[in-house]
Scaffold this motif. Sequence first.
Motif, PDB file in Angstrom:
ATOM      1  N   LYS A 102       0.817  -1.215   0.000  1.00  0.00           N
ATOM      2  CA  LYS A 102       0.000   0.000   0.000  1.00  0.00           C
ATOM      3  C   LYS A 102       0.851   1.266   0.000  1.00  0.00           C
ATOM      4  CE  LYS A 102      -3.958  -2.143   2.327  1.00  0.00           C
ATOM      5  NZ  LYS A 102      -4.891  -2.067   3.488  1.00  0.00           N
ATOM      6  N   ASP A 103       2.048   1.169   0.515  1.00  0.00           N
ATOM      7  CA  ASP A 103       2.964   2.315   0.549  1.00  0.00           C
ATOM      8  C   ASP A 103       4.030   2.084  -0.518  1.00  0.00           C
ATOM      9  OD1 ASP A 103       1.732   3.638   2.865  1.00  0.00           O
ATOM     10  OD2 ASP A 103       2.463   1.887   3.965  1.00  0.00           O
ATOM     11  N   ILE A 104       3.836   2.718  -1.671  1.00  0.00           N
ATOM     12  CA  ILE A 104       4.669   2.442  -2.848  1.00  0.00           C
ATOM     13  C   ILE A 104       5.344   3.733  -3.291  1.00  0.00           C
ATOM     14  CG2 ILE A 104       4.701   1.582  -5.214  1.00  0.00           C
ATOM     15  CD1 ILE A 104       2.084   0.054  -4.507  1.00  0.00           C
ATOM     16  N   ALA A 105       6.664   3.741  -3.288  1.00  0.00           N
ATOM     17  CA  ALA A 105       7.429   4.900  -3.747  1.00  0.00           C
ATOM     18  C   ALA A 105       7.673   4.792  -5.251  1.00  0.00           C
ATOM     19  CB  ALA A 105       8.748   4.986  -2.989  1.00  0.00           C
ATOM     20  N   TYR A 106       8.063   5.907  -5.840  1.00  0.00           N
ATOM     21  CA  TYR A 106       8.229   5.943  -7.298  1.00  0.00           C
ATOM     22  C   TYR A 106       9.400   6.842  -7.674  1.00  0.00           C
ATOM     23  CZ  TYR A 106       6.838   5.998 -12.239  1.00  0.00           C
ATOM     24  OH  TYR A 106       6.803   5.840 -13.605  1.00  0.00           O
TER      25      TYR A 106
END
Length: 333
Positions: free
Chosen positions: A177-181
């Motif tokens: 749910k916590d996705i960096a980019y």
Amino acid sequence: MATIYQVAERAGVSLSTVSRVLNGKTTVNKALKAKVEQAMRELNYRPNSVARSLATNRSDSIGVLVSELNTPFFGDLMQAIESTLRNADKHVIITVGHNNLETEKDAVEFLISRNCDALIMHVEAMPDAYLKEVNDTRLPISVVNRQVEGLENSCISLDNEMGGYLATQHLISLGHKDIAYISGPSDKRDANQRLAGHRRALEEAGLPVNPALIYEGHYNEDDGKLGLLELLSQDIPFSALVCANDWMASGAMSCARDLGMSLPHDLSVVGFDDAVFAHHIFPRLTTVSNPIYQMGEMASRFILNNVYNHSLSLRPVFEPQLILRESTMRFEG
């Protein structure tokens, strides 16, 4: 060195028949064509390219303008173009634009000055209006990895937005749910499209798009390292990372290991492009395919069809595919 007169004499045909064979005319009797070709082989005759160019108003040369030379991505593109055109007895002249408008325009003028019959271009800085002007008033063009309004039939592209969506949606399906980019540069269309796909996947899943978990890179390996360090410094937890190309993913993975992380247990990583090294790094990189070789083939086929009257099948738009490997895993909390 053998001459066209000697070829005609050896084949027992007129000079005009030899000329029609050399110029690829389809009206030549098959038996006569075979005699001419046999005579050319026996005499080791090589047509004068300048004379043939004057006779046909064609140079059989295609100009290729790419953004850079120093990545496997453009290596695959140029190899596909050169191979496809060489198999059709055409040749390429290659130059580089470096994502700079003036350099790209200078490159176009250089290729036109070399009497190219058409241009195949992968350009970023050049506006759509200029591309359309070149196609309408100068030379036929084919544009790779970009859609240009008014030149839809000349464009060979990838659905980059869908690629970005697939990368993030895969991580969401694993419970992240916590996705960096880490994105590509904001002045590149494909980078913006991939980021838009990432945002769409989050929004569809009802997850927030946190600007603090988005870092803008420049498609270089070091950007992956710098990006991961910057994202970690925000002190906002994330369990997964999407990178807009495989080079940045490789840099981020290397940095993560230097920091003592265990991949993918501490961090799942997804790349984009399926570069040749993606299945050699550890863990092998889950990524999104970018069939640039096939796109180069299609751009070449478009030119062969529209400039040299071939009848080859075309596929203008490619759909990305998720390539599952070992750099991602289900989120375990």
